[in-house]
Design a protein around this motif. Sequence first.
Motif, PDB file in Angstrom:
ATOM      1  N   ASP A  72     -58.514  -8.732  45.295  1.00 48.19           N
ATOM      2  CA  ASP A  72     -58.310 -10.166  45.173  1.00 48.19           C
ATOM      3  C   ASP A  72     -57.345 -10.484  44.045  1.00 48.19           C
ATOM      4  O   ASP A  72     -56.481 -11.356  44.177  1.00 48.19           O
ATOM      5  CB  ASP A  72     -59.661 -10.851  44.934  1.00 48.19           C
ATOM      6  CG  ASP A  72     -59.530 -12.356  44.875  1.00 48.19           C
ATOM      7  OD1 ASP A  72     -59.254 -12.966  45.916  1.00 48.19           O
ATOM      8  OD2 ASP A  72     -59.708 -12.920  43.780  1.00 48.19           O
ATOM      9  N   ALA A  73     -57.478  -9.732  42.947  1.00 46.41           N
ATOM     10  CA  ALA A  73     -56.595  -9.978  41.802  1.00 46.41           C
ATOM     11  C   ALA A  73     -55.151  -9.645  42.126  1.00 46.41           C
ATOM     12  O   ALA A  73     -54.234 -10.439  41.851  1.00 46.41           O
ATOM     13  CB  ALA A  73     -57.089  -9.163  40.600  1.00 46.41           C
ATOM     14  N   VAL A  74     -54.922  -8.484  42.714  1.00 45.44           N
ATOM     15  CA  VAL A  74     -53.537  -8.077  42.970  1.00 45.44           C
ATOM     16  C   VAL A  74     -52.924  -8.917  44.086  1.00 45.44           C
ATOM     17  O   VAL A  74     -51.716  -9.204  44.057  1.00 45.44           O
ATOM     18  CB  VAL A  74     -53.460  -6.571  43.295  1.00 45.44           C
ATOM     19  CG1 VAL A  74     -53.944  -5.750  42.097  1.00 45.44           C
ATOM     20  CG2 VAL A  74     -54.263  -6.219  44.534  1.00 45.44           C
ATOM     21  N   LEU A  75     -53.726  -9.310  45.086  1.00 49.10           N
ATOM     22  CA  LEU A  75     -53.174 -10.147  46.152  1.00 49.10           C
ATOM     23  C   LEU A  75     -52.813 -11.523  45.616  1.00 49.10           C
ATOM     24  O   LEU A  75     -51.767 -12.091  45.976  1.00 49.10           O
ATOM     25  CB  LEU A  75     -54.191 -10.268  47.290  1.00 49.10           C
ATOM     26  CG  LEU A  75     -53.665 -10.875  48.590  1.00 49.10           C
ATOM     27  CD1 LEU A  75     -52.592  -9.977  49.198  1.00 49.10           C
ATOM     28  CD2 LEU A  75     -54.799 -11.091  49.583  1.00 49.10           C
ATOM     29  N   THR A  76     -53.651 -12.066  44.722  1.00 47.80           N
ATOM     30  CA  THR A  76     -53.347 -13.355  44.104  1.00 47.80           C
ATOM     31  C   THR A  76     -52.106 -13.249  43.222  1.00 47.80           C
ATOM     32  O   THR A  76     -51.252 -14.154  43.215  1.00 47.80           O
ATOM     33  CB  THR A  76     -54.543 -13.838  43.269  1.00 47.80           C
ATOM     34  OG1 THR A  76     -55.699 -13.906  44.106  1.00 47.80           O
ATOM     35  CG2 THR A  76     -54.270 -15.200  42.665  1.00 47.80           C
ATOM     36  N   ALA A  77     -52.004 -12.138  42.479  1.00 46.68           N
ATOM     37  CA  ALA A  77     -50.818 -11.929  41.634  1.00 46.68           C
ATOM     38  C   ALA A  77     -49.558 -11.848  42.469  1.00 46.68           C
ATOM     39  O   ALA A  77     -48.510 -12.398  42.109  1.00 46.68           O
ATOM     40  CB  ALA A  77     -50.999 -10.646  40.818  1.00 46.68           C
ATOM     41  N   CYS A  78     -49.633 -11.192  43.617  1.00 47.45           N
ATOM     42  CA  CYS A  78     -48.471 -11.090  44.500  1.00 47.45           C
ATOM     43  C   CYS A  78     -48.114 -12.458  45.069  1.00 47.45           C
ATOM     44  O   CYS A  78     -46.938 -12.807  45.177  1.00 47.45           O
ATOM     45  CB  CYS A  78     -48.752 -10.093  45.614  1.00 47.45           C
ATOM     46  SG  CYS A  78     -47.381  -9.835  46.752  1.00 47.45           S
TER      47      CYS A  78
END
Length: 1352
Positions: free
Chosen positions: A894-900
């Motif tokens: 969730d964190a990396v997808l939101t960051a992307c």
Amino acid sequence: MGSMEEGWVWQQHVMEVTRVCQEQRDTPLLWAVEVSKWLKGAAVSMPSVELGQMLISHLCWSNNGPMLWKYIEQAMSSHMIPSLLILALLTSRVIPYRQIQPEAYRLYLELLGRYSFCLVLTNTASNSKKIVEAVDDALQLSRTYGIPVTELGKTAVLFTFTVVSTLVSAIAEDSGLQVRWLEKQYQVGGNVGQHDMAIGADEDANEKRHQHQEHLRRTNIVMAIEMVGKLMEHKRTSTFFRLACQNMTEQWSDLCQHLQVLEAHSSSPSLKIDGGLFTRLIGSIKRSLSLEYQPKQHQAIRAFIDSSYRTSAFGHSYGVGQSSMWLPFDLFMEDTMDRNQIQAKSTIEILTELTKSLQAVNGASWQETFLGLWTASLRHVQRERNPIEGPGPHLDSRLCILLSITPLVIVSIIEEEYKIIEAAKNNVLGNIVNTRVHDKERKIMGLGTRQAALVSSLQILGQFEELLKPPESVLLVANRAALKAKSLVSSLNCGSGSFNGLSSNSVSSAVEGTMWHLIVEACIARKLIDSSAYLWPGYVERLANPLSHSTAVQDFPWSAFMEGAPLSVSLIDALIKTPASSLEELEKAYHIAMNGSEEERSAMASILCGASLIRGWNVQEHAVRLVVNLLTPPIPVDYHGTGSHLLAYAPFLNAVLRAITTHDNVHVLSLYGVVPHVAAALMPICETFGSILPTVPQMPSKGEEVSVYTIFTNAFLLLLRMWKFYGCPHAHCFTGLGAPVGTELALEYLLVLHNSKLTKDNENYQVKNSLYSGSNLPQVLTAPEDQTLGATSFSKPLFLDSFPKLKVWYCQHQACIASTLSGLVPGNPVHQVVDRLLNMMYWKLGKGVPPLTTSVASGSSNLSSSSGSAGGDTIRKPLLSAWDILGAVPFVVDAVLTACAHGKISPRELTTGLRDLVDFLPASIATIVSYFSAELTRGVWKPASMNGTDWPSPAANLLSIEALIKEVLADTGVHVPSLVIGGNTSATLPLPLAALVSLTITFKLDKHSEFMTGIAASVLGTAAAGSPWPSMPIVAALWCQKVRRWHDFIVLSSSRTVFMHDKNALVQLLKSCFTATLGSTNNLMSKLTVNGGIGALLGHGSSSHSSPCGTSPAAPGILYLQTYDEMYDIKFTAEEILSLVVDAVKDSVTRGMDYQHSGQSLRAPQRLKSQNMSLANALERAKLASSLGASLLSISGRLGLVQILYQETLPTWFLSGNRIKTKSVASVSTLEGYTIAHFTFLCGACTWGIDTSSYSKRRAQILGAHMDFLASAIDGNMSMGCEDETWRAYVLGFLAMVINCSPNWICEVNTEILKRLATRLKWWHEPELGLALLERGGPLAMNAAAELVSSY
């Protein structure tokens, strides 16, 4: 007190009138008039129980004179006394004294012959309760039969059976047989001994009287036999007798033994009568029991359910090539090949029930049934002759169906017959072993003949040369089997009489083995037949001569292993690649796997999970059980550790898991129904290895490194494969039946299945030992299996609470699907794990990269490294347990997808980080793909442009993929609007899907990552299919770029997604299935004669349904079977399939009907003049359409969809008239009704089975509701929208099929519903149908059946 005195007064007057009339020798009529006056004056209702009891007491035996007998008969004929009671009293009083009072016995038999056929069984009489109680007291019915007797109908049934059994006993004793069962029989009266007989005068009679009495005794025997014959011939009393036999099994068993004694002594010289009379007696009882309902006025019904009748009635031969009867076999087998389906129930069990159901529905012999099963299995193999390359089960799984599953199905069917014979060994009456054995089966084959039918079917099977051609991969095995047979025959011809002529290290290049030889060997291995099959005509004569040994092969490695050869690397590899041929070989390998050294155990684990599991067809069921046992190794004797003993088996379990996690292996385990046991075995492995830290990551095994993560990953991913967790979250929606679609194989459900199977297996083992101890059944069917080999290693039930770590992850997984992630509090242990994993994934970004801070739900996490120097191995590979990692993965993703999404990291960095996470713990791929799949359903992520810069581009082949998808659909008759996107429109995917496909195309497609890739691809396909069009073509284009050899597979799989977006396309596909199967009327016979349209429906090989690069049209049946499982709402298909079945009937009849002869009836064979189509052809075409529709419906939705059909679709269709009520030709409407009846019944039979099963309770509810609907509609409470002929034909046809094919269903329906329906059928002038329904309704329906048969 007053009423008792009044009763005593009128009885005294009646006795006085009787005495006076006897003295004056008044006529019976005058006596009856005088007695009636006294009865009316005393307000005694008639028929009078008290009068009857008084007269019989006066007769037996103080006043045994001819006038009193005449008075009693007059009272019976005048209905002054109840005939049933008088006959019951005389039965208990006269028969025990028949030798002393032969005249009374003769008079009793005459009264029995006059009045037993016209008993009044109405409960309207005020004294009916008194009559029942008096008869019960006279014959002690309640005590004898162990059931309460409170109704007249039931009383008459038990009275009839008592009379017959008592007369049989009397006949046996009077004929001079020494029997010991007469005492019990004569005690029915209870108080007979209290009556003193005045027999002194008889003892002093002269010689002439003695001769007269002796003559009477002899003639009474003959008269009693004739009386039993009359009772068996009369419709009413024979029905009573049959009802008692069907429901009073213990008393029927006793009577069978008595009849056996009579039959055995029929030729004894000491008999006082001709022994042929015994044969007549037994024959009359047999005929009574063998009677079954026949729809005499409705030939079309019988044509639907009786293959032999179709031939005789319509003059058309339906030989062994008539494969359309067995279409459900082909569809079921093809459905088992779906790579996304994991069956929790054994295919053997399902196919056994289906085989028995089709045998009953088709009215076929077991020879025809077995032949239909074999040919369907052969067609199943031939369809994989030119397979499409791609993930999933292929030829090995199909060969498993043919050479292992099918023989085991036949073993189960033959074993069932032997069980019936063994259990009823002492209850036999000719060929009728048990009245509950299926009537159709008794009629066609009798008992004890299924094994002979198998032999006959195998001999005929040799004529199917085209089907018997072996695939290239098994040609060597087929040649070896043929050479074995030829060598034996040659050795016998040379006089050696042994198998020594077979060389194990050579195979003749001239010998041409076929699938016939492999099938026969599979049957011999299971002792269904013996090696005399080698002498069958044509079995070896066709083989080339002379025997040549020019083609040498390797020595059979299992022979060397059994002889004790050292386990070298080459021998181990050979054993892995070569299947074992005997149970002894598997036993030795298993023993070493459990007790050998560490290296030997790992090697044996790989061997047992190798070719023996996939291609060891003759011993495959044993290999499957052993493999399950390998996953649950025992606690070592010298183990004293504090942790789980499974840690000591780490290298061994690693070898097992690596060998078992292939598509074909998993599919074989699924076919054998051991998925619940495998899942239960994997849970403790996951719990154990997922809870420990990889502090000792290196464990040598065959030169390879084995880590805790590796073992956990293999076990965890295999568990998820068993669970089928990868269904799209849309699958968790409710169908309206009270249960979510996607929970059928939930973890809790798998454990429930495991526990129930564990209990059932233990019970079956105990019953099997007790039932077969000392029996003469074939050894293969009776020998109990070794407990170590035959049963799983579980000793007690398992529950999800026993695995706390797994349960925590499981709950989290379900929560992620249901809603977005909840926030993490900084400092929380999970938050700390998330930080460590993010640092590991993105440590390479360094200080020069802008800080990437993103929220983890409501909390926050720094995505960048905490310092530029934090790039060491400690950060890159933190020491965490697998469960801790999996618990943090959703937050990480969730964190990396939101960051992307916010531009903090690039798509390439997103993909690289996720790939690093998967490389660190491959099991995390499951949580990653599950998270992406769930997020796709929320619709909150912006689309990602697949432009080749940020994300991979499908532009190179996207248009061609879309065109090929459209071509595949067009080949199957499905036409949809243009699927090609606009020329200037950029290809986009929802961000989670873009991330998922970008991640999956980075995987290597080697053997070690096959299983992980397969799970990811399954989720990817499901997720893409549920996303807006053209998401699936984009994903397909990217994967085709990566794996070009999978091009055809990917295109064919992608074409299925169209049906998820367009229900009309699925309707078109269903129509194509019917069109392909039925063909046109002009070429109907050419299709039915050979394959019955099966080849057009499913194709003759994969190349025929894989047309993306070729010109062959796709097979619509294959496409549908690969599509229906992904439909979120399958309910509408019930109505569509029903409509297609009806349209097929109308089309087949109206095309060939001359409307000038529209008055023709389906009650006689007529020829429909246009295009020369006979009624037989129209019936066969209608039945084929019905079979196809029922197969598709039962496969598509199974129990839930069949319930919808019975409770919603059919009532709506009949009430609405399918939208418009049009006047059709009577013949068309009638055939339409019969076809719908066949379709409805076959849907239930294919889903529920025809015997008692786990579905019995729900089946009873569904069937009861449907029959209640039928009764209400016949009653006139509803107005039918369809034609009257259609409705009537449906009701009569459906009930006739249930009665003839699945009588066990009727026992489960509420008796009141059966009574209502039987009463309404009488209004339709179909009383026999209603009676047949009640006859099969069990003990509770006996009274209603007796009353019904007495009313006409």
